[in-house]
Design an enzyme around this catalytic site. Structure first.
Site, PDB file in Angstrom:
ATOM      1  N   CYS A 337       0.852  -0.900  -0.085  1.00 25.25           N
ATOM      2  CA  CYS A 337       0.004  -0.261  -0.136  1.00 25.25           C
ATOM      3  C   CYS A 337      -0.035   1.513   0.002  1.00 25.25           C
ATOM      4  O   CYS A 337       0.394   2.382  -0.355  1.00 25.25           O
ATOM      5  CB  CYS A 337      -0.816   0.059   0.738  1.00 25.25           C
ATOM      6  N   ARG A 366       6.852 -10.399   5.840  1.00 30.69           N
ATOM      7  CA  ARG A 366       6.933 -10.039   7.207  1.00 30.69           C
ATOM      8  C   ARG A 366       6.945 -11.635   8.204  1.00 30.69           C
ATOM      9  O   ARG A 366       7.229 -12.399   7.754  1.00 30.69           O
ATOM     10  CB  ARG A 366       5.712 -10.479   7.544  1.00 30.69           C
ATOM     11  N   GLN A 384       1.210 -10.755  -2.758  1.00 27.86           N
ATOM     12  CA  GLN A 384      -0.279 -10.529  -2.835  1.00 27.86           C
ATOM     13  C   GLN A 384      -1.100 -10.614  -4.022  1.00 27.86           C
ATOM     14  O   GLN A 384       0.192  -9.939  -4.817  1.00 27.86           O
ATOM     15  CB  GLN A 384      -0.767  -9.034  -1.439  1.00 27.86           C
ATOM     16  N   ASP A 386      -2.999  -7.756  -4.705  1.00 30.57           N
ATOM     17  CA  ASP A 386      -2.941  -7.373  -4.415  1.00 30.57           C
ATOM     18  C   ASP A 386      -3.583  -5.563  -5.271  1.00 30.57           C
ATOM     19  O   ASP A 386      -3.473  -5.481  -6.508  1.00 30.57           O
ATOM     20  CB  ASP A 386      -2.126  -5.761  -3.623  1.00 30.57           C
ATOM     21  N   HIS A 388      -5.195  -1.304  -5.085  1.00 38.39           N
ATOM     22  CA  HIS A 388      -5.579  -0.131  -4.094  1.00 38.39           C
ATOM     23  C   HIS A 388      -6.507   0.434  -5.152  1.00 38.39           C
ATOM     24  O   HIS A 388      -5.818   1.136  -6.172  1.00 38.39           O
ATOM     25  CB  HIS A 388      -4.690   0.383  -3.251  1.00 38.39           C
ATOM     26  N   LYS A 472     -14.630  -2.856   6.695  1.00 34.17           N
ATOM     27  CA  LYS A 472     -14.424  -3.769   5.445  1.00 34.17           C
ATOM     28  C   LYS A 472     -15.764  -5.133   5.441  1.00 34.17           C
ATOM     29  O   LYS A 472     -16.545  -4.889   5.755  1.00 34.17           O
ATOM     30  CB  LYS A 472     -12.931  -4.556   5.974  1.00 34.17           C
ATOM     31  N   HIS A 518      -8.324  -0.945   0.139  1.00 33.74           N
ATOM     32  CA  HIS A 518      -7.422  -2.341  -0.505  1.00 33.74           C
ATOM     33  C   HIS A 518      -8.376  -3.357  -0.440  1.00 33.74           C
ATOM     34  O   HIS A 518      -9.620  -3.757  -0.335  1.00 33.74           O
ATOM     35  CB  HIS A 518      -6.570  -2.596   0.908  1.00 33.74           C
TER      36      HIS A 518
HETATM   37 ZN    ZN Z   1      -3.273  -2.167   0.609  1.00 31.12          ZN
END
Ligand code: ZN
Ligand code: ZN
Length: 646
Positions: A337, A366, A384, A386, A388, A472, A518
């Site tokens: 992000c 992580r 991910q 991912d 945005h 969310k 996200h």
């Molecule tokens: Zn994110």
């Protein structure tokens, strides 16, 4: 008399001191037989607790999660009693119910308890259960409680009691056994009809590795023998479907101690599978208006301080990377992000250009404790899917629908039919906890609920479960064995646009903050592949299969014809390989079945003469001799059934 309100809203009067069991009896004998626990005004009570005030009563049976919890918690007491009887001097510590069963942590002193002792312990537990002993709660003073456990030299329970307030301490008694306990039991031990101890593990007292290591005994129990049998069958099935085992057998991924724990290595077949998943999503995302971006694997520490991720991941995370001469400090990226915020910040935007939807298959790192690592589901580096979305508050509604469409498309194409959604909203009692204006929260929460409704999702609303930075929507899928997995998530964020000072020029010519969403339908590729493996047992949808077909030649004589068939299949973009080994056709078929290859194409004298292939489908059997063209049609139709156009 007291007024008892039941979950259906009906109100009944009962004499004071009536119990939940009395209420059950007044409703029906059948219910009274099945009710095993209860809650009164939101607090767990015993079915024998006298009710003294008006209030809301919920009765639970085995079919309720709360009923199972009481059942397993009560079973932990029976395990403790059995251990005390079989291992005199064993020190009990804590024994809670868990998602599937219960455990008890004990200090066996100089004795040892291992899995070979399980049959004897199980037998003892069933003996106790058959005694049909009532569970009875009893209040004790702190002094009495301490005295009881000091006499037993049980320093663990003494420590627990020392942290409790006098006047709040209760014991639970059944048979000759007593245990420190807050309550929440089934009526009597006789309801426990089947018991299975599953495994032992080492567990530190209070989870602290400086403390003594205790023996944890895991078990599960059921009200019917049949249910235990079914559960054990499910466990066996789950073992067969373990993604770590299948990943190895199907040559998808591996781990190397040299490379490091929790860092998956994708083998060629696995890498090709990932690529297909990525291309599948990229194609749908392109149609849904996303643009691909790319960002590096590391970022300056300052980036993550700005985003707030440093405070969250920094300290416990990986160590900083320092450049040799310039004194710079970098971190492996824990999230994509912040990078995407800076991509948005690369130039000014007008409201007319929004929403911007930036997508990236971004690999993040992580730190996880080595003991927490598990196959592909808990790793230290993962990718991910991912994206945005940066939009105006008024665009949230449409964006949410757009994302839900995409998520449903992904689930449908991969054979997940059984899923639920959870909408997490603010806690209205605690408005100070959240960042962003009240008006924007209203808009976002309404947008999520509207979208969930309009898209016909099976959803539940959880008030107070939102993150401080936005509401969310999470998706939970049930796999073929009925296990629940958390998959994709869609999260509104008012925090990062603030922290990165993101803006757009509105129709009023003023600068405004965009809202950020996200979203990741897979969650992470690693976890998703793991879940997909366990769900399908490696029988992926045909479009995703590493090898869709294998050509099995009856003997070396038909090698040329096999090659010809392969070329034809390649023209149809069917992924196939040839097994030309000098082995019997029976053996070749067995191996292809084991490798879960969907179609086996047998070629021999007849096939060569007729220009056909004899088709055999994995797990189903012979489909007869057909031409390659006809086979390609079958493949195409099967793919089109699952993989629709977005
Ligand atoms: Zn994110
Ligand atoms: Zn208890």
């Amino acid at each position: 008399m007291i007024k008892i309100t039941l979950p259906d809203g009906s109100v009944k009067e009962f004499p004071k001191n009536s119990t939940p069991m009395d209420v059950a009896k007044s409703i029906s004998e059948g219910l009274a037989r099945n009710v095993i626990s209860a809650s009164f005004n939101g607090t767990t009570v015993e079915t024998a607790t006298p009710l003294t005030t008006d209030g809301n009563l919920t009765l639970f049976t085995w079919n309720d999660a709360a009923g199972k919890k009481a059942f397993w918690h009560s079973s932990a007491h029976v395990l403790a009693q059995a251990l005390e009887e079989l291992y005199p001097g064993v020190k009990l510590t804590i024994g809670p119910a868990i998602d599937n069963g219960f455990y008890y942590d004990v200090d066996p002193g100089d004795q040892s308890i291992s899995e070979k002792d399980f049959p004897a312990i199980e037998k003892k537990m069933l003996d106790i259960a058959r005694g049909k002993y009532d569970y009875r709660m009893r209040s004790v003073t702190k002094a009495e409680a301490l005295d009881y456990y000091k006499k037993q030299h049980n320093e663990y329970k003494v420590e627990l009691i020392e942290n409790l307030e006098d006047g709040t301490i209760t014991f639970c008694d059944h048979s000759t056994f007593s245990d420190l306990c807050r309550g929440g039991h089934i009526p009597n031990t006789g309801i426990i009809k089947a018991v299975k101890l599953l495994n032992t593990a080492g567990a530190y007292w209070r989870g602290n590795e400086n403390n003594k290591q205790l023996t944890r005994i895991y078990g599960i129990s059921f009200p019917k023998q049949k249910e235990l049998t079914e559960y054990l069958h499910l466990l066996e099935e789950a073992k067969k479907r373990d993604h770590r085992k299948l990943g190895k057998e199907l040559e998808l991924f591996t781990f190397s101690p040299k490379v490091g724990q929790g860092l998956p290595l994708w083998l060629p077949k696995g890498a090709a599978l990932r690529e297909r998943l990525e291309n599948f999503l990229k194609k749908a995302q392109k149609k849904a208006g996303y643009e691909q971006v790319v960002s590096p694997h590391i970022g300056q520490k300052e980036l993550y301080v700005t985003s707030g991720h440093y405070a969250k991941y920094g300290e416990d995370s990986f160590q900083p990377i320092h450049t040799p001469h310039e004194g710079e400090e970098f971190l492996l990226k824990p999230m994509n992000c912040p990078h995407h915020c800076e991509i948005y910040n690369a130039r000014p935007w007008s409201y007319k250009e929004l929403p911007k939807r930036y997508a990236e298959f971004g690999t993040v790192y992580r730190y996880e404790q080595s003991g927490e690592l598990h196959g592909l589901t808990r790793v230290r580096g993962f990718t991910q899917d991912d994206a945005h979305i940066f939009c105006t508050p008024d665009q949230l509604d449409a964006e949410f629908k757009n994302v839900i469409d995409l998520v449903l498309y992904v689930f449908g194409s991969l054979g997940f039919e059984n899923f639920t959604a959870q909408v997490s909203l603010r806690d209205p009692e605690n408005p100070g906890k959240y960042i962003g204006s009240n008006e924007n929260w209203e808009k976002a929460e309404q947008a999520i609920i509207n979208a969930a409704k309009e898209k016909g999702l099976n959803y539940v609303i959880e008030t107070g479960e939102a993150a401080f930075y936005g509401p969310k929507l999470d998706f939970m899928v049930k796999d073929a064995l009925g296990r629940s997995w958390q998959l994709g998530t869609i999260q509104v964020d008012y925090n990062l646009p603030e922290r990165f000072d993101l803006s757009y020029k509105g129709s009023d010519n003023e600068l405004h903050r965009p809202v950020m969403i996200h979203r990741a339908p897979f969650g992470s590729i690693e976890r998703f592949v793991a879940i997909l493996l366990e769900h399908t047992a490696g029988n992926f949808p045909l479009w995703l299969m590493p090898d869709q077909a294998i050509i099995l030649s009856i003997s070396e004589k038909y090698e040329k014809y096999a090659e010809k068939v392969l070329n034809l299949l390649e023209n149809y973009e069917i992924r196939a390989l040839i097994d030309n080994r000098n082995e019997t056709i029976g053996k070749k078929i067995r191996e292809a079945e084991m490798n879960k290859i969907p179609y086996m194409l047998i070629v021999g004298e007849n096939e060569e003469k007729e220009g056909t292939i004899s088709v055999r489908k994995h797990g189903e059997g012979d489909l007869g001799a057909i031409t390659v063209d006809a086979f390609a049609k079958i493949v195409e139709e099967e793919i089109n059934r699952t993989l629709k156009q977005f």
